[in-house]
Design a protein around this motif. Structure first.
Motif, short mmCIF file in Angstrom:
data_model
loop_
_atom_site.label_atom_id
_atom_site.label_comp_id
_atom_site.label_asym_id
_atom_site.label_seq_id
_atom_site.Cartn_x
_atom_site.Cartn_y
_atom_site.Cartn_z
N THR A 156 95.42 -18.49 54.40
CA THR A 156 94.23 -18.12 55.15
C THR A 156 94.39 -18.38 56.64
O THR A 156 94.18 -17.49 57.48
N GLU A 157 94.74 -19.61 57.00
CA GLU A 157 94.83 -19.97 58.41
C GLU A 157 95.99 -19.25 59.09
O GLU A 157 95.86 -18.77 60.23
N ARG A 158 97.14 -19.18 58.42
CA ARG A 158 98.29 -18.49 59.00
C ARG A 158 97.98 -17.01 59.23
O ARG A 158 98.35 -16.44 60.24
N TYR A 159 97.30 -16.40 58.28
CA TYR A 159 96.97 -14.99 58.42
C TYR A 159 96.00 -14.76 59.57
O TYR A 159 96.15 -13.81 60.34
N ALA A 160 95.01 -15.64 59.68
CA ALA A 160 94.04 -15.51 60.76
C ALA A 160 94.72 -15.64 62.12
O ALA A 160 94.43 -14.88 63.06
N ALA A 161 95.65 -16.60 62.24
CA ALA A 161 96.35 -16.79 63.51
C ALA A 161 97.23 -15.58 63.83
O ALA A 161 97.27 -15.11 64.97
N ALA A 162 97.91 -15.08 62.83
CA ALA A 162 98.77 -13.90 63.03
C ALA A 162 97.94 -12.69 63.41
O ALA A 162 98.33 -11.90 64.29
N SER A 163 96.79 -12.52 62.76
CA SER A 163 95.90 -11.40 63.08
C SER A 163 95.43 -11.47 64.52
O SER A 163 95.40 -10.46 65.24
N ALA A 164 95.07 -12.69 64.97
CA ALA A 164 94.60 -12.86 66.35
C ALA A 164 95.70 -12.51 67.35
O ALA A 164 95.45 -11.87 68.37
N THR A 165 96.92 -12.94 67.04
CA THR A 165 98.06 -12.65 67.92
C THR A 165 98.31 -11.15 68.02
O THR A 165 98.46 -10.60 69.12
N VAL A 166 98.33 -10.49 66.88
CA VAL A 166 98.58 -9.05 66.86
C VAL A 166 97.45 -8.28 67.53
O VAL A 166 97.70 -7.35 68.31
N ASP A 167 96.21 -8.67 67.27
CA ASP A 167 95.08 -7.96 67.88
C ASP A 167 95.09 -8.11 69.40
O ASP A 167 94.72 -7.18 70.13
N ALA A 168 95.50 -9.29 69.89
CA ALA A 168 95.59 -9.50 71.34
C ALA A 168 96.67 -8.60 71.93
O ALA A 168 96.48 -8.01 73.02
N GLU A 169 97.80 -8.48 71.22
CA GLU A 169 98.88 -7.62 71.69
C GLU A 169 98.42 -6.15 71.73
O GLU A 169 98.73 -5.42 72.67
N ASN A 184 101.77 -4.13 59.28
CA ASN A 184 103.20 -4.39 59.42
C ASN A 184 103.46 -5.44 60.50
O ASN A 184 104.32 -6.31 60.35
N ARG A 185 102.72 -5.35 61.60
CA ARG A 185 102.91 -6.33 62.67
C ARG A 185 102.50 -7.73 62.22
O ARG A 185 103.17 -8.71 62.54
N ILE A 186 101.41 -7.80 61.50
CA ILE A 186 100.97 -9.11 61.00
C ILE A 186 101.99 -9.67 60.02
O ILE A 186 102.32 -10.86 60.06
N ARG A 187 102.50 -8.82 59.13
CA ARG A 187 103.51 -9.27 58.18
C ARG A 187 104.74 -9.83 58.89
O ARG A 187 105.31 -10.84 58.48
N GLU A 188 105.14 -9.20 59.98
CA GLU A 188 106.29 -9.68 60.74
C GLU A 188 106.04 -11.07 61.30
O GLU A 188 106.96 -11.89 61.40
N GLU A 189 104.79 -11.35 61.67
CA GLU A 189 104.45 -12.68 62.17
C GLU A 189 104.55 -13.74 61.06
O GLU A 189 104.69 -14.93 61.35
N LEU A 190 104.47 -13.30 59.81
CA LEU A 190 104.46 -14.22 58.66
C LEU A 190 105.72 -14.10 57.82
O LEU A 190 105.74 -14.49 56.65
N ALA A 191 106.78 -13.58 58.42
CA ALA A 191 108.01 -13.28 57.68
C ALA A 191 108.71 -14.51 57.12
O ALA A 191 109.53 -14.41 56.21
#
Length: 276
Positions: A156-169, A184-191
Motif C-alpha cells: 500500500t505505502e510503496r504503491y502510493a509513493a510510486a504513484s505520487a512520483t509518477v504523477d509528479a513526473e 507501467n511507470r508505476i510498476r517500474e518504480e516497484l521493480a
C-alpha cells in the motif's frame, strides 16, 4: 539429429465473477522448446480453486457458514443500497503439491465509480488487494481496472509513493498519459519487489485450509453514501480472474524478478484472455 524437448506448463484459470457470474476454471498449454537427445514431455501440475463466502442479498453470511472453513460459493447476488458494505471475499486455494507457480489476478470492477473513497475502515477493492499482498502490474483501460501479481506483502505505502512520483513526473512533463502507460511507470518504480510463488515452495508459510494454501484477494465492497441513479448499476459485475503458471520454463530471467513474472504474464495473456 537431435529431437526437441518440450516443456508444457499447465495454466489454470479460475474466475470468480462477483455478483452474478459463476466461478470458471479452464486449462491451457504453452510450449517452450530446447535441444535434447530424445523427446520428453512434461505436463505441469498446478491445481487451484477459488470460492467466496455464501452470503444473503444484503451481504451478510448465509445460514450455515462456518468461520475459518473453506468457502463454498462460486457466485453471489446483492441488493445494492447507498452507504452499505457487502461481504465479498474471494479466496484462492492452491494445492501445495502443485508445481511452483506465479499467481496473477485480473480485476474488473463495474462499481468502482460508486465505491466509498478515503475511508480507512472500508477500503476500496483495489486498496484491499494491495494490502493483501497483490502488486498492480498492468492497467488496460477504465473498465478493466488492473492486473496484479502476488507478492505476499502489503504494498500500500510503496504503491502510493510510486504513484505520487509518477504523477509528479507526468504533471511536470505536461503531456497526457493513459492508464496503461501510467501503470507501467508505476510498476517500474516497484521493480525490486519480487513475486511470491505458490504451490511446492521452500519454507511454505501459507495458511492452510483443508490442506490447501489459502490466498485472500479482498474482503468486501462498500458503496458511497450518495449514489445518483443507483438503478443503472443493476447489471453491474465485479469480476476476479485468477491465473497460475509454472515458474520454470517461462523466462530466462531470475525467478520471481519483475522480468520473470512479466514474461510469465505475457504467456498467460496469450493463452488465456480475460473472461468477460
Amino acid at each position: 539429429m537431435k529431437n526437441a524437448k518440450v516443456l508444457k506448463p499447465l495454466l489454470l484459470s479460475a474466475a470468480a465473477v462477483m455478483l452474478v457470474v459463476a466461478t470458471m476454471l479452464a486449462t491451457m498449454a504453452y510450449l517452450t522448446a530446447s535441444s535434447a537427445v530424445s523427446n520428453v514431455f512434461t505436463v505441469g501440475n498446478v491445481s487451484m480453486q477459488m470460492f467466496e463466502t455464501k452470503v444473503n442479498s444484503d451481504g451478510t453470511p448465509a445460514e450455515g457458514v462456518v468461520p475459518g472453513a473453506m468457502k463454498t460459493a462460486d457466485t453471489n447476488s446483492y441488493h445494492l443500497q447507498p452507504g452499505m458494505s457487502y461481504k465479498k471475499d474471494p479466496t484462492i486455494y492452491v494445492d501445495p503439491n502443485s508445481d511452483e507457480s506465479y499467481l496473477f489476478v485480473r480485476l474488473r470492477n463495474d462499481l468502482k465509480t460508486i465505491e466509498r473513497q478515503n475511508d480507512p475502515d472500508h477500503l476500496t477493492i483495489v486498496e484491499q488487494l494491495r494490502k493483501n499482498g497483490w502488486l498492480e502490474i498492468e492497467r488496460a483501460d477504465s473498465n478493466v481496472d488492473a492486473v496484479f501479481v502476488y507478492v505476499g506483502q502489503d504494498v500500500t505505502e510503496r504503491y502510493a509513493a510510486a504513484s505520487a512520483t509518477v504523477d509528479a513526473e507526468i504533471e511536470n512533463g505536461g503531456v497526457a498519459v493513459g492508464y496503461a502507460e501510467r501503470a507501467n511507470r508505476i510498476r517500474e518504480e516497484l521493480a525490486d519487489i519480487p513475486a511470491k510463488p505458490v504451490g511446492k515452495v521452500e519454507n511454505d508459510t501459507y495458511i492452510k485450509v483443508n490442506g490447501h494454501q489459502a490466498i485472500d484477494v479482498f474482503e468486501e465492497f462498500t458503496l458511497a453514501t450518495k449514489v445518483p441513479e443507483l438503478g443503472m448499476y443493476g447489471g453491474a459485475r465485479v469480476a476476479i480472474v485468477a491465473y497460475a503458471i509454472q515458474t520454470n520454463g517461462v523466462s530466462v530471467h531470475n525467478k520471481y524478478s519483475e522480468d520473470a513474472y512479466m514474461d510469465a504474464w505475457a504467456v498467460v495473456k496469450t493463452e488465456l484472455p480475460f473472461v468477460n
